[in-house]
Enzyme design. Structure first.
Site, PDB file in Angstrom:
ATOM      1  CD  GLU A   1      -2.507  -1.701   2.391  1.00  9.67           C
ATOM      2  OE1 GLU A   1      -2.386  -1.013   3.422  1.00  9.67           O
ATOM      3  OE2 GLU A   1      -3.053  -2.823   2.375  1.00  9.67           O
TER       4      GLU A   1
ATOM      5  CB  SER B   1      -6.471  -6.137  -1.502  1.00 12.47           C
ATOM      6  OG  SER B   1      -7.383  -5.160  -1.961  1.00 12.47           O
ATOM      7  CD  GLU B   2      -3.932  -5.333   4.229  1.00 13.11           C
ATOM      8  OE1 GLU B   2      -5.113  -5.564   3.899  1.00 13.11           O
ATOM      9  OE2 GLU B   2      -3.548  -4.218   4.640  1.00 13.11           O
TER      10      GLU B   2
ATOM     11  CG  HIS C   1      -2.965   0.539  14.103  1.00 14.60           C
ATOM     12  ND1 HIS C   1      -4.245   0.085  14.240  1.00 14.60           N
ATOM     13  CD2 HIS C   1      -2.942   1.202  12.926  1.00 14.60           C
ATOM     14  CE1 HIS C   1      -4.969   0.476  13.202  1.00 14.60           C
ATOM     15  NE2 HIS C   1      -4.204   1.151  12.378  1.00 14.60           N
TER      16      HIS C   1
HETATM   17  C1  TPP Z   1      -6.342  -4.169   6.966  1.00 11.18           C
HETATM   18  C2  TPP Z   1      -5.693  -2.839   6.985  1.00 11.18           C
HETATM   19  N1  TPP Z   1      -4.783  -2.520   6.051  1.00 11.18           N
HETATM   20  C3  TPP Z   1      -4.179  -1.327   6.055  1.00 11.18           C
HETATM   21  C4  TPP Z   1      -4.471  -0.397   7.016  1.00 11.18           C
HETATM   22  C5  TPP Z   1      -3.759   0.941   7.040  1.00 11.18           C
HETATM   23  N2  TPP Z   1      -4.698   1.987   6.700  1.00 11.18           N
HETATM   24  C6  TPP Z   1      -5.317   2.721   7.625  1.00 11.18           C
HETATM   25  S1  TPP Z   1      -6.416   3.774   6.981  1.00 11.18           S
HETATM   26  C7  TPP Z   1      -6.074   3.278   5.409  1.00 11.18           C
HETATM   27  C8  TPP Z   1      -6.780   3.904   4.255  1.00 11.18           C
HETATM   28  C9  TPP Z   1      -8.228   3.567   4.246  1.00 11.18           C
HETATM   29  O1  TPP Z   1      -8.848   4.245   3.219  1.00 11.18           O
HETATM   30  P1  TPP Z   1     -10.411   4.401   3.125  1.00 11.18           P
HETATM   31  O2  TPP Z   1     -11.048   3.075   3.358  1.00 11.18           O
HETATM   32  O3  TPP Z   1     -10.719   5.088   1.872  1.00 11.18           O
HETATM   33  O4  TPP Z   1     -10.834   5.297   4.372  1.00 11.18           O
HETATM   34  P2  TPP Z   1     -10.402   6.810   4.694  1.00 11.18           P
HETATM   35  O5  TPP Z   1      -9.169   6.724   5.523  1.00 11.18           O
HETATM   36  O6  TPP Z   1     -10.208   7.503   3.403  1.00 11.18           O
HETATM   37  O7  TPP Z   1     -11.520   7.366   5.495  1.00 11.18           O
HETATM   38  C10 TPP Z   1      -5.102   2.299   5.423  1.00 11.18           C
HETATM   39  C11 TPP Z   1      -4.551   1.642   4.225  1.00 11.18           C
HETATM   40  C12 TPP Z   1      -5.415  -0.769   8.008  1.00 11.18           C
HETATM   41  N3  TPP Z   1      -5.739   0.059   9.003  1.00 11.18           N
HETATM   42  N4  TPP Z   1      -6.020  -1.973   7.957  1.00 11.18           N
END
Ligand code: TPP
Ligand code: TPP
Ligand code: MG
Ligand code: MG
Lengths: 321, 335, 321, 335
Positions: free
Chosen positions: B38, B70-71, B140
């Site tokens: 990511e 998408s891990e 986390h």
């Molecule tokens: C399973 C997982 N993968 C990666 C992350 C790291 N992460 C935290 S927020 C985020 C982005 C999420 O994007 P979105 O669903 O569009 O929500 P937004 O933050 O834009 O509100 C990521 C990749 C996580 N928290 N959980």
């Protein structure tokens, strides 16, 4: 074109006859192994594989001997693997749910529902990065279309235009659960739109329909057009796992499917349309039967793997005893 | 590209730069090395901490790909590429997010070599960061290395300093088995001595970072620096603390441990994961067995409290093993 | 109808002013916490929540203070939680990513992308089994629509006709990755068809549009008609995590979104259409500001949790020291 | 309904019947008890082994639901229902399939009580089966309990016989914390003594299934029966083997272990999971610490080989710890 049809039939027959023999040999207790029968689903991998070469990859699942045979896995090594012998594709360490045979492109067989798809993407990704023309096929079931890995894989494949075919063998059941109770889509191919992916539902018992759909998908993949979701509707004649009672099935459902057996039907079509004679096909069938005899004999007479194998292949280096 | 990698040999380097250097070097050496995860490409700022900065610009977006969230698909793609000869470096942003792709890591990356009877193998490196201290709470910052150590077929590597991160990362990328490479986030920007360029640190070998004859302190990852601090403090009291940095958690360097503890007869094992059923239990058990009757004191373990990582700062601080706790454990075994 | 609009505005203002204060207080270092700003996304939870009661449930995510405030979580306890204090909703043990407040129906806040959805299903399932009229809302982002849990949850909810709303706050980015690079669907709501589920895309900055969509969905859910996928398009004004530089954004994109700020726009609309006077709204805003003052003061002056809390709430019984 | 549950008190009972009885009883007692999982309803034959047979017919399809193959959704649904007061029993068909829903189990079921500061809790029971012996290979029969034992907030329960399965299942269902309940598949149909109806077996308490003064063998799940067989065999040589069945793996009954080993001064720990970083390491470490200097021999561990579960029968047999290995370990500590 004639040769392709006959070739598909050859693959179907290979599957049918092997499946019959697997069930017989296992029922007799000569091989002890969980076995997920594939009778009824022959047309799908046979017709898909007719579009593939040894350079193309497949990832399949526990119910996968049809996919493997159609792709060309040698019978002896396959039988030996299912018998757990040292001469098996995987030295007997993988077993029926984990057959691997890189020479014919059978890269992964997984027992985890849905997990063929993410890995097929990776095979396709390697081909894409290297500029190769290979394609990857992920086989999976209707039930698997409801697990997270399906979704993640289709999304990624579409974004990256990976040369991959997602081939769903929709046999109407996931274990004992009927399609409609598990899957909220009228057609699994309806889900392709959510990934801006080409999606199609075909009669999985019609080799010509499957062949045409796979041909289009393989051409799309090879030419950089990205993935395709193919839903091929079929039926498994002998339930989920060999030995199951199939009491969860609708009355008459299995009988109706069996009456519509794709193998003899295609056989009759080939003859009726002059693609082959009865004698040609009978000879082919007899030849396969003899090969199976030899494969069974080979498997049963092969040695077991050495217990030292527990220490090998865990890592690249052998573990100390 | 971080500026560090463009100068010849900087005076100090942090772990972000060190890992970046190693990846840059590996990608330059071998076209089969690819990076997935990511936000890893430069258009997405080269990772949330900048570890992969510059790589997509230098090696192209085909080899350095930002992925969807998408891990399973990330690790699956890496596995598929690996079994046909690529050497993917896949990032699972935080170690806890392995919880959404355990099947891919454990059932496929770790098992394919064995299940295929050695026909395929998975030269995959999974980079992941973790560590409490930034107030990121229960989901986390946990250390989960014990799960992977308990899984046959995958190596677990946890560098304690920038130079080790560099040398171990190179070894992981070019190792023919899957490696889980753990980076401590709170220590990302801590400066350290620069590595020898091109020198790979062997997997499975521990490193004696302080020598001493009275007690052996065994650790890995960030907390080794706390072990060193304790050793240096106690040195002033003429207490000789030997600090053994495992570097590789699984398979770990039993020989080095037994050599050191055989000499000191006292051992303390330190990690940031919760103590029960943690890596320390295995190490302690092996020590106890091999040196039965020869130890001067029971092996002590210092790990995190048995609870999820708490958010509130004073709780988080109390949760993570402290230098004071390490010191207390050392004094306990010396009693 | 008038009161609903003003009520939505009240919730939006609550969010906007709290977000401003959170950012300010955190930037000053008076509270140390990771903070995921919500400015720009106010209209969505404000308009959704106007259709909910305290009996209805929500599951939200790390970027969730707007969802919580809109649902009615008391400000003092929320501020105290984010300050990590013993007086916080969760005694400071959860923090901003894990706020829970059952009295107002905020049942779960998760830091794992996608994980609000499976649990919202369970809340809805309990209501369904018990014959209650409650509904559950799962909030999530556009990026989360690509993870496995999304797929599994929508499929199950549709099959079981669960009273749940899947509300996707599509702010165009998941961390630093733009929508199109991560999501293969032109519209996220396009994915609803794959689950035979009602799906709609609305302007998430238009409270009236969100309100109407949510109203329909809540009515559907309460009357046994099953789930709805609502995609509400919006923008986050202050990047992913407070402190981010937002260099990954398209030039001018943020500025354009901010110029289209939903809060003042709706305010002007309310006054122009006679739903409220300038004085009404100014008084409301001032009232909220005072409440925030009190909440900040409360949070900062509250005690830290006792270290013994590490042993509490791991299990029902307290662990020994 | 299995016939066993309809008769007053059968002479013997197998684990399938025992768990079925417990679930039937729990559902009868409390309308909040619901059952979710793949194929669990009668239309789908009440589970692949028939453990939930009869329940949907008796309690209705609303409370007993066959699910799609969506483990995250299954556990998520169970968690959501649990935090509002239901007592779901969710089935993850095979333990290995926890790999596709670890996030739900570990980050949510186990952590929600703590992260919410005690406001919500998750009275969820996850039933799952595992165990090598049926040739199901690398992904279907591994024991992964150490992962969950290393996770704060979830209990791990592993009955060794039908009666225990019954009494422990009732306790799990009515416990206010999440419990992972491990059923051994190869032992499903082994008959055992019937339980006392309605009697719950307390969690966290071990059971002395054989008394003896010379050595303590500690186990859980199916392999306890092998431990008993070894004890009975050695009894003929006048070797007193005390067999301690943990019943609950986490949190385990340290007091009972230390009492027994304090007496025998010799301990062997036995489990079907691979040895390294397994549950045995934690138990051994606690014994070694508490009884430092008092043991007559190093603690021995007997676990599976460090590799994925192999398919081939002779390999699978060699993989699973055998009675011969247990006996050899007992003789080793007696040397
Ligand atoms: C399973 C997982 N993968 C990666 C992350 C790291 N992460 C935290 S927020 C985020 C982005 C999420 O994007 P979105 O669903 O569009 O929500 P937004 O933050 O834009 O509100 C990521 C990749 C996580 N928290 N959980
Ligand atoms: C993640 C996971 N969950 C459950 C199972 C158990 N299981 C094995 S096969 C199967 C049914 C799969 O159905 P489908 O995808 O339709 O494929 P089919 O068996 O019909 O070919 C299930 C539930 C599994 N192997 N993996
Ligand atoms: Mg099927
Ligand atoms: Mg977003």
């Amino acid at each position: 074109m004639k040769s392709v049809y006959v070739d598909i039939y050859r693959r179907m027959t290979l599957i049918k006859q092997n499946d019959e023999r697997f069930r017989a040999v296992i029922k007799l207790g000569r091989i002890i192994s969980p076995y997920y029968p594939v009778r009824g689903q022959e047309a799908i991998p046979a017709a898909v594989s007719a579009n593939l070469t040894n350079d193309d990859y497949i990832c399949t699942i526990y119910r996968g001997v049809h996919d493997m045979l159609a792709k060309g896995v040698p019978m002896r090594a396959l039988w030996a693997e299912i018998a757990g012998k040292a001469t098996g594709t995987c030295k007997g360490k993988g077993g029926p749910m984990h057959v691997t045979h890189p020479a014919t492109g059978v890269m992964v067989t997984t027992g985890i529902v849905g997990s063929s798809m993410p890995i097929a993407n990776g095979l396709a990704l390697a081909a894409q990065i290297r500029g190769e023309k290979r394609v990857a096929v992920a086989y999976f079931g209707d039930g698997a279309s409801n697990i997270g890995a399906f979704h993640e894989s289709l999304n990624m494949a579409s974004l990256w235009k990976l040369p991959v075919l997602f081939v769903c063998q929709n046999n109407g059941y996931g274990e004992h659960t009927r399609y409609e109770l598990a899957t909220s889509a009228a057609k699994i191919s309806d889900r392709a739109a959510g990934y801006q992916m080409a999606g199609v539902t075909v009669d999985g018992n019609d080799p010509l329909a499957v062949y045409a759909a796979a041909k289009e998908a393989v051409e799309r993949a090879r030419s950089g057009g990205g993935p395709t979701l193919i839903e091929a509707r079929t039926f498994r004649f002998f339930g989920h796992l060999l030995g199951d009672a199939d009491n969860y099935m609708k009355k008459g459902e299995k009988e109706a499917a069996m009456a519509n057996d794709p193998v003899p039907k295609f056989r009759a079509w080939l003859i009726a349309n002059g693609h082959a004679t009865e004698a040609d096909l009978a000879a082919m069938e007899a030849g396969i039967e003899k090969e199976i005899d030899a494969a069974v004999e080979f498997a049963l007479s092969s040695p077991n793997p050495d217990v030292a194998e527990l220490r090998r292949d865990v890592f690249a280096h052998e573990l100390s005893a | 590209m971080s500026t560090a990698t463009s100068t010849a040999k900087p005076n100090t380097l942090n772990t972000v730069q060190a890992v970046n250097m190693a990846l840059d070097e590996a990608m330059g050496l071998d076209p089969n090395v690819i990076v997935l995860g990511e936000d890893v490409a430069d258009e997405q700022e080269g990772g949330i901490a900048g570890v992969t900065k510059g790589l997509s610009t230098k090696y192209g977006k085909s080899r350095v790909r930002s992925t969807p969230i998408s891990e399973q698909a990330i690790i699956g793609a890496a596995i598929g590429a690996a079994i046909v000869g690529m050497r993917p470096v896949a990032e699972i942003m935080l170690m806890n997010f392995t919880t959404v792709c355990m099947d891919m890591i454990v059932n496929h990356a770790a098992k394919l070599r064995f299940m295929s009877g050695g026909q395929t193998h998975v030269p995959l490196t999974i980079r992941t960061m973790t560590g409490a201290g930034f107030g990121t709470g229960g989901q986390h910052s946990d250390y989960l290395e014990a799960w992977f150590a308990h899984t046959a077929g995958i190596k677990v590597v946890a560098p304690s300093c920038p130079a080790d991160a560099y040398g171990l990362m190179l070894s992981c990328v070019f190792d023919d088995d899957p490696c889980l490479f753990i980076e401590n986030m709170p220590a990302y920007w801590a400066p350290g001595a620069p590595p020898e360029k091109g020198v790979r640190i062997p997997l499975g070998k521990a490193n004696i970072v302080r020598s001493g004859g009275d007690v052996t302190v065994i650790g890995y990852s960030r907390i080794v620096s706390d072990c060193i601090a304790v050793a240096d403090k106690l040195a002033k009291e003429k207490i000789g603390v030997e600090v053994l940095d495992l570097r590789t958690v699984s398979p770990f360097d039993e020989e080095a441990i037994l050599n050191s503890v055989g000499k000191t007869r006292r051992a303390v094992i330190v990690h940031e994961a919760v103590t029960p059923f943690g890596v320390g239990a295995e190490i302690a058990t092996r020590i106890n067995k091999a040196l039965f009757g020869k130890l001067a004191a029971p092996v002590e373990r210092v790990g995190a409290s048995y609870c999820p990582v708490p958010f509130s700062k004073p709780l988080e601080t109390a949760f993570v093993p402290s230098q004071a706790q390490i010191e207390a454990a050392v004094r306990t075994v010396l009693k």
